[in-house]
Enzyme design. Structure first.
Site, PDB file in Angstrom:
ATOM      1  CG  HIS A  14      -0.390   0.224   2.520  1.00  9.28           C
ATOM      2  ND1 HIS A  14      -1.143   0.409   3.660  1.00  9.28           N
ATOM      3  CD2 HIS A  14       0.904   0.276   2.944  1.00  9.28           C
ATOM      4  CE1 HIS A  14      -0.350   0.572   4.700  1.00  9.28           C
ATOM      5  NE2 HIS A  14       0.888   0.493   4.310  1.00  9.28           N
ATOM      6  CB  CYS A  33       3.008   4.000   5.457  1.00 11.80           C
ATOM      7  SG  CYS A  33       3.199   2.447   6.373  1.00 11.80           S
ATOM      8  CG  HIS A  39       5.468   0.417   2.099  1.00  5.36           C
ATOM      9  ND1 HIS A  39       4.761   1.544   1.790  1.00  5.36           N
ATOM     10  CD2 HIS A  39       4.935  -0.058   3.252  1.00  5.36           C
ATOM     11  CE1 HIS A  39       3.850   1.757   2.718  1.00  5.36           C
ATOM     12  NE2 HIS A  39       3.918   0.802   3.610  1.00  5.36           N
ATOM     13  CG  HIS A  41       3.069  -3.419   6.004  1.00  5.54           C
ATOM     14  ND1 HIS A  41       3.992  -2.955   6.905  1.00  5.54           N
ATOM     15  CD2 HIS A  41       2.541  -2.323   5.412  1.00  5.54           C
ATOM     16  CE1 HIS A  41       4.019  -1.626   6.861  1.00  5.54           C
ATOM     17  NE2 HIS A  41       3.151  -1.215   5.957  1.00  5.54           N
ATOM     18  CG  ASP A  79      -1.548 -13.576  -0.030  1.00  4.38           C
ATOM     19  OD1 ASP A  79      -0.715 -12.886   0.590  1.00  4.38           O
ATOM     20  OD2 ASP A  79      -1.305 -14.726  -0.441  1.00  4.38           O
ATOM     21  CG  HIS A  80       1.408 -12.193  -2.919  1.00  5.20           C
ATOM     22  ND1 HIS A  80       1.145 -13.001  -1.844  1.00  5.20           N
ATOM     23  CD2 HIS A  80       2.738 -12.278  -3.139  1.00  5.20           C
ATOM     24  CE1 HIS A  80       2.270 -13.569  -1.447  1.00  5.20           C
ATOM     25  NE2 HIS A  80       3.252 -13.145  -2.190  1.00  5.20           N
ATOM     26  CD  GLU A 124       0.778  -0.997   8.697  1.00  7.24           C
ATOM     27  OE1 GLU A 124      -0.073  -0.813   7.818  1.00  7.24           O
ATOM     28  OE2 GLU A 124       1.205  -0.084   9.435  1.00  7.24           O
TER      29      GLU A 124
HETATM   30 ZN   LIG Z   1       2.684   0.673   5.310  1.00  9.73          ZN
END
Ligand SMILES: [Zn+2]
Length: 136
Positions: A14, A33, A39, A41, A79-80, A124
């Site tokens: 995100h 972020c 990037h 998590h 996911d992904h 996170e």
């Molecule tokens: Zn983040």
């Protein structure tokens, strides 16, 4: 009343960025972020349901069935994925864990029959997590 928790994992990308703000304001508010090239998590998801153990099975819910619901309704959708662009429900929403956890509640809750959704916890990082109890 017994509370049962199922844990699942997923990875996602995100960017937290408010287009109305300057780069400096975004970095001040969102830190890493706000990175413009995204990037990721490694998210950890805890789904807690509550209910009375059923007399034949002794289960509040079959944990395997709960896992199937979470995988189909949540993991396959997140996911992904890049939350900013791949998840229609997050379009025009800041993809924070606060907003994602509320979305996960809406995805799971309609699929539970003999127990109630109690809490969704989403981590996170090892130091940051949110919990949502379905309150507006
Ligand atoms: Zn983040």
């Amino acid at each position: 009343m017994v509370y049962l928790t199922r844990r699942e994992n997923f990875n996602g990308a995100h960017r937290l960025f408010n287009a109305a703000w300057s780069e400096e304001q975004n970095v001040a508010a969102f830190g890493k972020c706000a990175n413009k090239n995204w990037h990721g998590h490694n998210f950890e998801l805890f789904v807690t349901v509550k209910g009375k153990p059923e007399s034949n099975t002794g289960f509040v819910i079959n944990a395997h069935d709960l896992s199937k619901i979470v995988k189909k309704e949540v993991i396959e959708k997140l996911d992904h994925k890049n939350f900013n662009v791949d998840v229609p429900e997050l379009k025009n929403t800041m993809p924070t864990i606060e907003n994602v956890v509320m979305l996960i509640w809406r995805w799971i809750e309609p699929h539970l029959k003999d127990c109630q959704l109690h809490c969704i916890k989403l981590t996170e990082t090892e130091n940051i997590y949110v919990e949502y109890y379905g309150e507006p």
